[in-house]
Design a protein around this motif. Sequence first.
Motif, PDB file in Angstrom:
ATOM      1  N   LEU A 167       0.829  -1.206   0.000  1.00  0.00           N
ATOM      2  CA  LEU A 167       0.000   0.000   0.000  1.00  0.00           C
ATOM      3  C   LEU A 167       0.863   1.256   0.000  1.00  0.00           C
ATOM      4  CD1 LEU A 167      -2.854  -0.969   2.506  1.00  0.00           C
ATOM      5  CD2 LEU A 167      -3.001  -0.794   0.010  1.00  0.00           C
ATOM      6  N   VAL A 171       0.795   4.162  -2.852  1.00  0.00           N
ATOM      7  CA  VAL A 171       0.538   5.556  -2.479  1.00  0.00           C
ATOM      8  C   VAL A 171       1.674   6.452  -2.968  1.00  0.00           C
ATOM      9  CG1 VAL A 171       0.492   7.116  -0.493  1.00  0.00           C
ATOM     10  CG2 VAL A 171      -1.000   5.122  -0.532  1.00  0.00           C
ATOM     11  N   ILE A 184      -5.118   5.849  -3.457  1.00  0.00           N
ATOM     12  CA  ILE A 184      -4.490   5.221  -4.607  1.00  0.00           C
ATOM     13  C   ILE A 184      -5.318   5.569  -5.838  1.00  0.00           C
ATOM     14  CG2 ILE A 184      -3.865   3.021  -5.672  1.00  0.00           C
ATOM     15  CD1 ILE A 184      -3.498   1.939  -2.777  1.00  0.00           C
ATOM     16  N   ARG A 190      -9.524  -5.951  -3.263  1.00  0.00           N
ATOM     17  CA  ARG A 190      -8.804  -6.753  -2.274  1.00  0.00           C
ATOM     18  C   ARG A 190      -8.148  -7.967  -2.936  1.00  0.00           C
ATOM     19  NH1 ARG A 190     -12.230  -6.184   3.372  1.00  0.00           N
ATOM     20  NH2 ARG A 190     -12.323  -3.891   3.317  1.00  0.00           N
ATOM     21  N   LEU A 193      -4.900  -6.778  -4.334  1.00  0.00           N
ATOM     22  CA  LEU A 193      -3.917  -6.612  -3.266  1.00  0.00           C
ATOM     23  C   LEU A 193      -3.376  -7.963  -2.801  1.00  0.00           C
ATOM     24  CD1 LEU A 193      -2.561  -4.400  -1.585  1.00  0.00           C
ATOM     25  CD2 LEU A 193      -4.387  -4.664   0.108  1.00  0.00           C
ATOM     26  N   LEU A 208      -7.319  -5.473   5.913  1.00  0.00           N
ATOM     27  CA  LEU A 208      -7.900  -4.172   5.580  1.00  0.00           C
ATOM     28  C   LEU A 208      -9.065  -3.837   6.500  1.00  0.00           C
ATOM     29  CD1 LEU A 208      -7.855  -4.047   1.666  1.00  0.00           C
ATOM     30  CD2 LEU A 208      -6.418  -2.780   3.260  1.00  0.00           C
ATOM     31  N   VAL A 217      -6.855   2.982   7.230  1.00  0.00           N
ATOM     32  CA  VAL A 217      -7.248   3.015   5.819  1.00  0.00           C
ATOM     33  C   VAL A 217      -8.773   3.038   5.706  1.00  0.00           C
ATOM     34  CG1 VAL A 217      -5.191   1.717   5.097  1.00  0.00           C
ATOM     35  CG2 VAL A 217      -7.342   0.499   5.538  1.00  0.00           C
ATOM     36  N   SER A 219     -11.510   1.441   2.675  1.00  0.00           N
ATOM     37  CA  SER A 219     -11.566   0.612   1.475  1.00  0.00           C
ATOM     38  C   SER A 219     -13.016   0.418   1.078  1.00  0.00           C
ATOM     39  CB  SER A 219     -10.909  -0.746   1.752  1.00  0.00           C
ATOM     40  OG  SER A 219     -11.100  -1.631   0.674  1.00  0.00           O
ATOM     41  N   ILE A 224      -8.946   2.458  -2.361  1.00  0.00           N
ATOM     42  CA  ILE A 224      -8.299   2.373  -1.051  1.00  0.00           C
ATOM     43  C   ILE A 224      -7.681   3.729  -0.729  1.00  0.00           C
ATOM     44  CG2 ILE A 224      -6.467   1.289   0.303  1.00  0.00           C
ATOM     45  CD1 ILE A 224      -6.860  -1.240  -1.299  1.00  0.00           C
ATOM     46  N   VAL A 226      -5.497   5.801   2.247  1.00  0.00           N
ATOM     47  CA  VAL A 226      -4.680   5.734   3.459  1.00  0.00           C
ATOM     48  C   VAL A 226      -4.955   6.982   4.286  1.00  0.00           C
ATOM     49  CG1 VAL A 226      -2.338   5.645   4.381  1.00  0.00           C
ATOM     50  CG2 VAL A 226      -2.923   4.331   2.335  1.00  0.00           C
ATOM     51  N   LEU A 232       0.622   3.344   8.998  1.00  0.00           N
ATOM     52  CA  LEU A 232       0.875   2.316   7.978  1.00  0.00           C
ATOM     53  C   LEU A 232       2.384   2.027   7.893  1.00  0.00           C
ATOM     54  CD1 LEU A 232      -0.685   0.538   5.985  1.00  0.00           C
ATOM     55  CD2 LEU A 232      -0.248   2.248   4.224  1.00  0.00           C
TER      56      LEU A 232
END
Length: 238
Positions: A167, A171, A184, A190, A193, A208, A217, A219, A224, A226, A232
């Motif tokens: 992540l 970012v 993002i 997911r 990811l 998540l 975060v 989602s 997504i 942050v 993070l």
Amino acid sequence: MNQEAPRKTLPRLDESLLTHLPPFSQLERHQIRTILDQASSRRYAAGAHIFDEADPADRFFMLLDGYVRVMRVTSTGEQVTALHIPSGQLLGIAKALGRDTYPATAVTATESIVLSWPTRLWDTFVTEYSGFATETYKTVGHRVGEMNNRVVEMATQQVEQRVANALLRLVNQTGRKVDGGIEIDFPITRQDLSELTATTLHTASRLLSGWEKLGVVESKRKRIKVCDPHALVLLSQG
């Protein structure tokens, strides 16, 4: 499966589109005009294949706008996401790797605008256009370095650290400031990811969801965000 040259589906492009991009930044406008006149331009819908793994590498590409997922198929037939490529970068540069086939599949993550040239022009670009070769091999080196870092992560880090690091990379590469954090800048599920971090969908979803409860975060709807980058970073460090 041989690729046909993409159709010229966009109007004549201005030289200013390439002047700020590293492979072309040292060139005169008339040189960029020549390069553009040799290019094919195409707009791709999200989810379109630009090229496929193991196909003959008869063209190389510049992503003018959008985002691309680079995916590979493992020996067991599993599809994994190897890299995400943002706009302004070359892709499909098999020639730079000494290959005559594409080493992976490139799929658009968003609607994208792509230029492409026949691979037969590659040696001309390298020898005649100052800075093209240097910047291209910098790109190759960066991607190899990123892949090596991921191999080290797989071998040494817990899954929570791997997901947090993935992540953070996304970012840093594509993040845009929005209300309440950094998002993002392309759709990512997911499942995406989990493929990127060599874990299961269940595990990626569990992490998540837990981080959402902590306010790290958000989602939803293939997006997504942050909300707490520092938290993070701490998670990525274990």
